[in-house]
Design a protein around this motif. Structure first.
Motif, PDB file in Angstrom:
ATOM      1  N   ILE A 180     -23.213 107.913  41.383  1.00 41.38           N
ATOM      2  CA  ILE A 180     -23.774 106.729  41.456  1.00 41.38           C
ATOM      3  C   ILE A 180     -22.732 105.526  41.880  1.00 41.38           C
ATOM      4  N   LYS A 181     -21.554 105.803  41.149  1.00 33.46           N
ATOM      5  CA  LYS A 181     -20.400 104.975  41.419  1.00 33.46           C
ATOM      6  C   LYS A 181     -19.942 104.844  42.820  1.00 33.46           C
ATOM      7  N   ALA A 182     -19.990 106.190  43.419  1.00 31.27           N
ATOM      8  CA  ALA A 182     -19.275 106.581  44.816  1.00 31.27           C
ATOM      9  C   ALA A 182     -20.554 105.821  45.954  1.00 31.27           C
ATOM     10  N   ALA A 183     -21.842 105.807  45.289  1.00 29.14           N
ATOM     11  CA  ALA A 183     -22.801 105.665  46.344  1.00 29.14           C
ATOM     12  C   ALA A 183     -22.801 103.840  46.383  1.00 29.14           C
ATOM     13  N   VAL A 184     -22.537 103.321  45.221  1.00 27.36           N
ATOM     14  CA  VAL A 184     -22.416 101.794  45.284  1.00 27.36           C
ATOM     15  C   VAL A 184     -21.100 101.237  45.697  1.00 27.36           C
ATOM     16  N   THR A 185     -20.053 101.824  45.783  1.00 26.39           N
ATOM     17  CA  THR A 185     -18.748 101.581  46.091  1.00 26.39           C
ATOM     18  C   THR A 185     -18.843 100.506  47.305  1.00 26.39           C
ATOM     19  N   GLY A 186     -18.016  99.630  47.398  1.00 24.27           N
ATOM     20  CA  GLY A 186     -18.022  98.598  48.534  1.00 24.27           C
ATOM     21  C   GLY A 186     -19.102  97.600  48.444  1.00 24.27           C
TER      22      GLY A 186
END
Length: 131
Positions: free
Chosen positions: A88-94
């Motif tokens: 989830i963190k990787a998907a919402v990074t940025g």
């Protein structure tokens, strides 16, 4: 009187020896019977105690298996939670703005995680949550 007894003892010593032997044999027979009864009682108690101990050992073994299984399940849930959090963190990074729509990859991963938790709780019953 004592002289008569001693004379009688000297002349009839075989009879007195036979009577003494019979008394000793009767006493030994009685002791043997008493010891056999005690032995039978102790064997019964020993067998009962052995059965109880076997049941206790089986119960402890089953309890250990259940505890190990629960511990393994907890570890798997923790690993899956960590994987879901990192996905989830990787998907919402940025994304810098809060009102921005959550990306599709993050939503799918959260749903997969939710479905996995529901499937896991349907197969196990927990009386208290672990903290």
């Amino acid at each position: 009187m004592i002289e008569y007894f001693l004379l009688s003892l000297k002349t009839h010593w075989r009879w007195w020896l036979t009577i003494a032997a019979l008394v000793v044999i009767a006493w030994l027979w009685n002791e043997n019977t008493r010891i056999d009864a005690s032995l039978t009682t102790l064997e019964g108690a020993n067998n009962s105690n052995r059965a109880i101990m076997d049941n206790v050992l089986k119960t402890v073994a089953i309890t250990n298996i259940v505890l190990e299984t629960n511990q393994h399940a907890k570890q798997q849930i923790a690993l899956e939670s960590q994987r879901a959090a990192s996905d989830i963190k990787a998907a919402v990074t940025g994304d810098d703005c809060a009102p921005v729509v959550i990306r599709t990859g993050a939503v799918k991963r959260m749903q997969q995680y939710k479905d996995g938790l529901r499937a896991g709780t349907a197969s196990t019953v927990a009386s208290k949550p672990d903290r």
